[in-house]
Design an enzyme around this catalytic site. Structure first.
Site, PDB file in Angstrom:
ATOM      1  N   SER A 144       0.816  -1.205   0.000  1.00 53.22           N
ATOM      2  CA  SER A 144       0.000   0.000   0.000  1.00 53.22           C
ATOM      3  C   SER A 144       0.858   1.267   0.000  1.00 53.22           C
ATOM      4  CB  SER A 144      -0.961  -0.030   1.186  1.00 53.22           C
ATOM      5  OG  SER A 144      -1.910   0.987   1.117  1.00 53.22           O
TER       6      SER A 144
ATOM      7  N   ASP B 250      -2.283   6.366  -3.690  1.00 53.97           N
ATOM      8  CA  ASP B 250      -1.144   5.755  -3.003  1.00 53.97           C
ATOM      9  C   ASP B 250      -0.624   4.584  -3.835  1.00 53.97           C
ATOM     10  OD1 ASP B 250      -3.235   3.988  -2.548  1.00 53.97           O
ATOM     11  OD2 ASP B 250      -2.612   3.490  -0.519  1.00 53.97           O
TER      12      ASP B 250
ATOM     13  N   ASP C  57      -5.748   2.490  -3.652  1.00 55.68           N
ATOM     14  CA  ASP C  57      -7.037   2.360  -2.965  1.00 55.68           C
ATOM     15  C   ASP C  57      -7.324   3.567  -2.079  1.00 55.68           C
ATOM     16  OD1 ASP C  57      -5.271   1.855  -0.897  1.00 55.68           O
ATOM     17  OD2 ASP C  57      -6.168  -0.049  -0.289  1.00 55.68           O
TER      18      ASP C  57
END
Length: 446
Positions: A105, A244, A248
């Site tokens: 992430s 990012d 998401d």
């Protein structure tokens, strides 16, 4: 009944430093074998969709997971660098038994992670993760030589996702004449996000779109929006969009370079959906970290704010149980269940842009819907046991009393580090600061 401690799965899949712990190739292969074995149900040919972001270790983890899945008889479909929500969407549309996103992430390149999605495109339940954990540590039967799975790469995955994302934008609107700067964080959306915006008519300028394996999230993206703010101001753009590493999350910058966080974006989306009768549940779901200003703004519209523990998984669980179709986090992880099963930064951006186009006013006028109350968060490096100390309990009670009616106090243990997180918000910044400092001092003393 308390849940057994987890060895591998955390709050969002498996995540950590690459080539250590559960993120070695050997461990990833075991995860593939265990997850594959768990989803080998029925006599059809089973398959898994595997996507990744742009970090260097993605190739290694992809190969290890592929070996694991194929060794237990599951076919693998590689889609390459692709946003997390795209993997969830493709898992459903390709009728796969399982989806895997290899990403950490918003973390730096040296970390990586494994996120798993079921055939419905939703992240796995606690029960599924617990079952897979047991299988990881057990002896698993491998497929017979003739039953070993095949692996292939599909070339139209990006096009499928772009088409899906565009389908969430109102048919009667276009982005013609709108100048947008999009920051892709050198991550998974570096191709698909600019393409989707351009195809809808926007004049697109892109930064953070030159991944080299090492630079994902480095000085760019939703957690480092300074470069986007500078570019929006310098180029005279109408709006800036920051994603990012796995796309998401969404953070927006208005035409003046001012940041717009997830609370403001959720307020905009919920309010616009409510106005056209599309909002379900009578409000939205957010975490305990969302600003009190959001709650008051929604109340003024006759809408509710349901709060959950930190983490998009908790938000989604409450959305599904309560019939809500909008929820998310202050960080910009926004879930719109009419369109997606997880947070989708690009789709959220398109909802924001639709309102901007429909109203025909500058972003600075459209996106700032409420004044956030002063909010202060400090971390104290101590064990969570400090929270049961009498002095700490007294300090917390005193802080709550001082902010009664004008703010709130939130104390929680970090799920990943030996930290106590102390947060307070209220109408008086000086009082908020004093309350946080007093509680932090009590925790340290304990």
């Amino acid at each position: 009944m308390t849940n057994a401690p987890r060895r591998y799965f955390g709050t969002d899949g498996i995540r950590g430093l690459t080539n250590s712990g559960a993120l070695t190739p050997a461990a990833a292969m075991r995860v593939g074998q265990a997850a594959g074995a768990h989803f080998l149900r029925g006599d059809h040919k089973h398959r898994v969709v595997i996507g990744k972001d742009t970090r260097l270790s993605g190739y290694m983890m992809e190969s290890a997971l592929t070996a694991g899945f194929t060794s237990v008889g599951m076919d693998v479909i590689h889609v390459g660098p692709m946003p997390t929500p795209a993997v969830a969407m493709l898992t459903r549309s390709l009728r796969a038994d399982l989806g895997v996103m290899i990403s950490a992430s918003h973390n730096p390149f040296h970390d990586n992670g494994i996120k798993l999605f079921g055939p419905d495109g939703y992240k796995l339940s606690d029960a599924d993760e617990a079952s897979i954990e047991r299988l990881i540590d057990s002896e698993l039967p491998l497929a017979a030589p003739a039953a070993i799975g095949r692996a292939k790469r599909i070339d139209d995955a990006a096009g499928r996702y772009i088409h899906f994302a565009k389908s969430t934008f109102p048919e009667d609107l276009r982005l013609d004449g709108l100048r947008i700067v999009v920051d892709c964080a050198h991550g998974a959306a570096y191709k698909v996000a600019p393409a989707a915006l351009w195809e809808l008519g926007a004049d697109v300028e892109t930064i953070g779109n030159a991944p080299n394996g090492f630079n994902v999230n480095e000085g760019v993206g939703s957690t480092h929006p300074e470069a986007l703010q500078e570019r929006v101001r310098a180029s005279g753009a109408d709006i800036g969009i920051a994603l990012d590493g796995d796309a998401d999350r969404l953070i927006v910058v208005d035409e003046t370079g001012t940041l717009v966080d997830g609370d403001q974006l959720m307020a905009l989306i919920a309010g616009s959906w409510a106005a056209r009768g599309a909002l379900k549940g009578g409000g939205l779901v957010a975490t305990v970290m969302s600003n009190l200003g959001l709650e008051r703004y929604l109340g003024g519209l006759g809408l509710s704010l349901e709060r959950t523990s930190v983490g998009d998984r908790h938000v989604l669980e409450r959305m599904r149980s309560g019939g809500f179709n909008v929820g998310g986090e202050q960080s910009g992880h926004i879930i719109m269940s009419d369109h997606a099963t997880t947070g989708d930064g690009l789709v959220a951006a398109l909802q924001v842009l639709a309102v901007l186009v429909a109203r025909g006013r500058p972003a600075s006028e459209v996106l700032h819907l409420f004044d956030p109350l002063p909010q202060l968060l400090k971390n104290v490096k101590v064990d969570g046991a400090a929270l049961v100390n009498t002095r700490v309990k007294a300090a917390i009670a005193d802080g709550e009393a001082r902010l009664s009616g004008t703010g709130r106090v939130l104390i929680r243990k970090s799920g990943t580090e030996p930290l106590i997180r102390v947060m307070a918000e209220g109408e008086d910044l000086a009082l908020v600061t004093a309350v946080v400092d007093d509680i932090c001092a009590a925790v340290r003393a304990a």
